[in-house]
Design an enzyme around this catalytic site. Structure first.
Site, mmCIF file in Angstrom:
data_model
loop_
_atom_site.group_PDB
_atom_site.id
_atom_site.type_symbol
_atom_site.label_atom_id
_atom_site.label_comp_id
_atom_site.label_asym_id
_atom_site.label_seq_id
_atom_site.Cartn_x
_atom_site.Cartn_y
_atom_site.Cartn_z
ATOM 1 N N GLU A 1 100.910 39.774 35.643
ATOM 2 C CA GLU A 1 99.620 39.080 35.762
ATOM 3 C C GLU A 1 98.415 39.938 35.397
ATOM 4 O OE1 GLU A 1 99.719 37.600 39.771
ATOM 5 O OE2 GLU A 1 101.504 36.413 39.408
ATOM 6 N N ASP B 1 103.679 36.597 33.577
ATOM 7 C CA ASP B 1 102.362 36.031 33.950
ATOM 8 C C ASP B 1 102.471 34.518 34.112
ATOM 9 O OD1 ASP B 1 99.606 35.929 34.507
ATOM 10 O OD2 ASP B 1 99.102 37.269 32.854
ATOM 11 N N GLU C 1 109.692 32.167 37.353
ATOM 12 C CA GLU C 1 109.334 31.775 38.729
ATOM 13 C C GLU C 1 109.212 30.250 38.828
ATOM 14 O OE1 GLU C 1 105.948 34.017 40.162
ATOM 15 O OE2 GLU C 1 106.654 35.858 39.232
#
Ligand code: G3I
Length: 386
Positions: free
Chosen positions: A177, A224, A291
């Site tokens: 990120e 990210d 994710e």
């Protein structure tokens, strides 16, 4: 039957009944999140998720495994062939103070995975969050932190952690990120993090080089969220990610791939997801969906972090969720040469960081939701919805 992470299934059940409902589960604290109505729950399929996509890509989940019941561990063994530690390998828990390392939970996780023939994906080495302040504070001599001191600390952290798990962790989210939200996509739009301020934009390339030095065989990814959205028009965070990745490659960063986090919702642009995968592939990079979750309530709440949710969810909404998952997995299937891994961010709605938004494919009681069968159907070549 006892396991290495929980005293007994009975204790876990009692905890489930006793704990309060919360927005961010944190992955380790049982929460009494709402479950799918019994009329919405599906019967347990005979094929595990990992088997439906065998030979195409790995199927993962996120967990630290602490406090998991035998039923949860059995669910993991049946459905997943790779685990990302949800929190326990991050800088805060692994090096809470300088040169004091804590490997208890990650060591137990890696051993359990090895014992059960499950791979481990490391998460994460360099991040602006869940990183203790000492990394950015004056050293023992009281002098302000220089670029050199910040580099030495980051290098020591990466060499120590990646070195410890060399050969036992297949790859790492090396930097997490680094791109800011809300840019037009005309620049890399790097986050004004302490790493960026102290070291400069080359902190990413350095981090990749140190990770490669510690384990030359490990796969190394940039990870990210929202970097897929806007890709059809090549704008926003996606365009920034392309600029950043091109620069990393030019600087000789040993980067193998990109983790598109995939914290999605019912209105996520599916064409953007496919275009982003193709764009990263055009750079010669692999892609993981690192994710994955699809929220059914809360809408597009800025997409990160997720707010809202917690109320009743209709059967229709769970069907919509199943359709979104099916469309996504159809894309992953068609790009299976580029996709290395698809990891769900948690095993059940009870364990999710967005538990109130019911984002996963097993409900709070670990019962299959319509999304599970829809995904299996894609994997097994049945009833694919375009
Ligand atoms: O470990 C402490 C515990 O000692 C304490 O008693 C408890 C009290 O609340 O907090 C525990 O820490 C929590 C931790 O999860 C472990 O459970 C933190 O408060 C909580 O903020 C933390 O949340 C995690 C979050 O990252 C932190 O930013 C979530 O579980 C985890 O799912 C989430 O994962 C991130 C990825 O790493 C990166 N991408 C986004 C994703 C979702 O936010």
């Amino acid at each position: 039957m006892m396991n290495g992470f929980v005293g007994s299934g009975l204790i876990a059940c009692a905890m489930l009944a006793a704990t309060a409902y919360g927005q961010n589960n944190g992955g380790t604290t049982p929460e009494a999140a709402p479950q799918t109505n019994s009329s919405q729950a599906e019967s347990a399929p005979s094929v595990g998720l990992k088997d439906a996509f065998a030979g195409k890509f790995l199927i993962g989940t996120a967990s630290d495994l602490r406090g998991y019941s035998d039923a949860e561990l059995a669910n993991i063994k049946a459905n997943y062939n790779v685990i990302t530690p949800e929190n326990c390998m991050k800088p805060q828990p692994t090096q809470p103070s300088e040169d004091t390392f804590n490997w208890t939970t990650p060591d137990a996780l890696v051993k359990w995975c090895q014992d059960n023939n499950i791979k481990v994906w490391g998460h994460t080495l360099c991040w602006h969050a869940q990183t203790p302040n000492w990394f950015f504070q004056p050293g023992a001599d009281g002098q302000p932190v220089t670029r050199e001191l910040a580099m030495a600390r980051l290098k020591n952290h990466i060499l120590t952690e990646v070195g410890r798990y060399k050969g036992r962790v297949i790859g790492w989210d090396v930097v997490n990120e680094a791109i800011n939200d809300g840019g037009a996509g005309e620049t890399e739009n790097l986050r004004n993090s302490s790493w960026n301020r102290l070291i400069g934009p080359d902190f990413l390339t350095l981090a990749f080089k140190w990770a490669h030095e510690a384990d030359p065989e490990a796969q190394l990814y940039y990870n990210d969220y929202n970097i897929d959205q806007g890709s059809v028009e090549n704008k926003g965070k996606h365009a920034s990610s392309m600029l950043l990745l091109k620069r990393l490659l030019k600087e000789g960063a040993p980067i193998n791939g990109v983790g598109i986090q995939g914290h999605w919702h019912l209105d996520t642009s599916i064409p953007d997801v496919e275009k982003a995968i193709a764009d990263y592939e055009s750079l010669g990079l692999k892609v993981s969906i690192s994710e994955l979750d699809v929220t059914v309530t809360g809408g597009n709440s800025g997409a990160f972090p997720g707010g809202g949710g917690g109320g009743p969810v209709s059967a229709e909404a769970f069907q919509q969720q199943a359709q979104v998952y099916a469309k996504l997995f159809d894309i992953f299937n068609r790009h299976s040469k580029t996709i290395s891994r698809v990891t769900f961010w948690g095993i059940s709605d009870r364990r999710s960081w967005r538990s109130g938004q019911r984002p996963l494919v097993f409900d709070a009681r670990l019962q299959p939701k319509p999304a599970l069968q829809a995904i299996l159907d894609v994997g097994l070549g049945k009833n694919v919805t375009k």
